[in-house]
Design a protein around this motif. Structure first.
Motif, short mmCIF file in Angstrom:
data_model
loop_
_atom_site.label_atom_id
_atom_site.label_comp_id
_atom_site.label_asym_id
_atom_site.label_seq_id
_atom_site.Cartn_x
_atom_site.Cartn_y
_atom_site.Cartn_z
N VAL A 82 10.04 -7.05 -4.30
CA VAL A 82 8.44 -6.83 -3.89
C VAL A 82 7.98 -5.35 -3.18
CG1 VAL A 82 6.12 -7.93 -2.46
CG2 VAL A 82 8.10 -8.74 -2.96
N TYR A 83 8.15 -4.52 -2.52
CA TYR A 83 8.63 -2.88 -1.94
C TYR A 83 8.14 -2.51 -3.37
CZ TYR A 83 9.04 -4.54 2.93
OH TYR A 83 9.33 -6.49 3.35
N SER A 84 9.84 -2.22 -4.15
CA SER A 84 9.34 -1.56 -5.37
C SER A 84 8.33 -2.46 -6.42
CB SER A 84 10.40 -1.58 -6.00
OG SER A 84 10.91 -3.16 -6.31
N PHE A 85 8.25 -3.46 -6.33
CA PHE A 85 6.82 -3.61 -7.52
C PHE A 85 5.97 -3.89 -6.93
CE2 PHE A 85 8.42 -8.15 -7.98
CZ PHE A 85 9.67 -7.83 -8.91
N ARG A 86 5.52 -3.03 -5.60
CA ARG A 86 4.08 -2.29 -5.18
C ARG A 86 3.96 -0.85 -5.80
NH1 ARG A 86 4.59 -5.90 0.79
NH2 ARG A 86 3.56 -7.47 0.04
N ARG A 87 5.57 -0.54 -5.48
CA ARG A 87 5.10 1.12 -5.83
C ARG A 87 4.73 1.44 -7.18
NH1 ARG A 87 8.76 5.25 -4.71
NH2 ARG A 87 8.78 4.44 -2.42
N CYS A 93 0.58 -6.02 -10.29
CA CYS A 93 0.48 -6.16 -8.80
C CYS A 93 -0.44 -4.92 -8.19
CB CYS A 93 1.26 -6.12 -7.52
SG CYS A 93 2.35 -4.95 -7.67
N VAL A 94 -1.38 -5.22 -6.68
CA VAL A 94 -2.07 -4.00 -6.13
C VAL A 94 -0.78 -3.09 -5.97
CG1 VAL A 94 -2.92 -3.31 -4.24
CG2 VAL A 94 -3.40 -4.98 -5.39
N LYS A 95 -1.77 -1.53 -6.76
CA LYS A 95 -0.49 -0.05 -6.70
C LYS A 95 -0.45 1.07 -5.31
CE LYS A 95 1.02 3.11 -9.53
NZ LYS A 95 0.94 3.78 -10.98
N ASN A 96 0.44 0.52 -4.52
CA ASN A 96 0.58 1.68 -3.59
C ASN A 96 1.82 2.86 -3.59
OD1 ASN A 96 1.02 3.38 -1.14
ND2 ASN A 96 1.81 1.53 0.17
N GLU A 97 2.21 4.34 -4.41
CA GLU A 97 2.87 5.18 -4.78
C GLU A 97 3.52 5.57 -3.52
OE1 GLU A 97 1.13 8.14 -7.32
OE2 GLU A 97 0.62 6.38 -8.87
N LYS A 98 2.72 5.03 -1.90
CA LYS A 98 3.33 5.02 -0.63
C LYS A 98 4.27 4.43 -0.09
CE LYS A 98 -0.45 9.12 -0.35
NZ LYS A 98 -0.64 9.63 0.95
N GLN A 99 4.25 3.12 -1.24
CA GLN A 99 4.68 1.79 -0.31
C GLN A 99 6.55 2.45 -0.29
OE1 GLN A 99 3.91 -1.53 0.55
NE2 GLN A 99 6.68 -1.30 1.22
#
Length: 230
Positions: A82-87, A93-99
């Motif tokens: 999930v952490y890489s999905f978000r990254r 999914c909601v993107k967070n390049e700093k994840q």
């Protein structure tokens, strides 16, 4: 039938009275392993790693386990994927390049520290893959990593052995996708899983789509290709 697994479990029970079990909820290995280890420990903390939280077809397995085993406690954490999905904003999914990214070993250590438990159990088997076979054969009894305090009681068993144990003990049956496809967890990239949700658990499918909107496109493309062949 599971004598070797029980020998491995008893070996760890001499060292600890509380353990962590990484538990997939609906998978055959997790169902069998929880039943095997629960009699030997004061507390079993089951760590369920979710891709989408609070799906009803998963919750029924968690509720079953909590009802059947009074010494079981469930915790839920995001799956390391999930952490890489978000990254990268995977499947919309909601993107967070700093994840921050985590792997399995890091999540294991985080749970150990939070719950003050040293030993962790996993359902890995030598028959799963060549890499797992090579890894597990280096451990004590082919299932105990004393250095990392990790335990794999099902190491020497095959899928059919695990299913036979579940059947003989009358345990809840593992999830399957329409009776044709063995569950591989909440794999949102697997069209068989998505079709299973659409047919049996439409509310769960909507939860998946709300977090990963492009999943809906996979179903659209499947329906489109099917329609072309008719």
């Amino acid at each position: 039938m599971m004598d070797k697994a029980i020998d491995i479990i008893k070996e760890v029970a001499l060292k600890a009275d509380r353990v962590i079990l990484f538990h997939s909820a609906s998978g055959k290995d997790s169902i069998a392993l929880l039943d095997l280890i629960s009699p030997y420990f004061q507390e079993v903390v089951c760590a369920y790693m979710y891709v989408i939280k609070d799906l009803s077809h998963i919750n029924r397995y968690i509720n079953y386990a909590c009802s059947k085993y009074p010494n079981v406690k469930y915790i839920q954490i995001p799956h390391f994927a999930v952490y890489s999905f978000r990254r990268i904003g995977y499947l919309g999914c909601v993107k967070n390049e700093k994840q921050k990214l985590y792997n399995m070993a890091q999540l294991t250590d985080i749970i150990r520290e939070k719950y003050n438990i040293e030993w962790a159990f996993f359902g890995f088997k030598q028959s799963d893959s060549m890499n797992r076979r090579l890894m597990l054969r280096t451990y004590k009894l082919n299932g105990i990593n004393e250095v990392q305090k990790k335990c794999y009681p099902l190491s020497e068993y095959r899928n059919k052995d695990v299913l036979e144990y579940i059947s003989r003990k009358g345990l809840i049956k593992p999830e399957s996708y329409g009776g044709k496809h063995q569950s591989s967890g909440t794999d949102i990239t697997d069209i068989n899983y998505l079709l299973f949700l659409r047919s049996k658990y439409p509310v769960d499918l909507q939860k998946v789509i709300s977090e990963y909107p492009l999943v809906e496109r996979k179903l659209f493309e499947y329906d489109y290709e099917r329609a072309k062949t008719k």
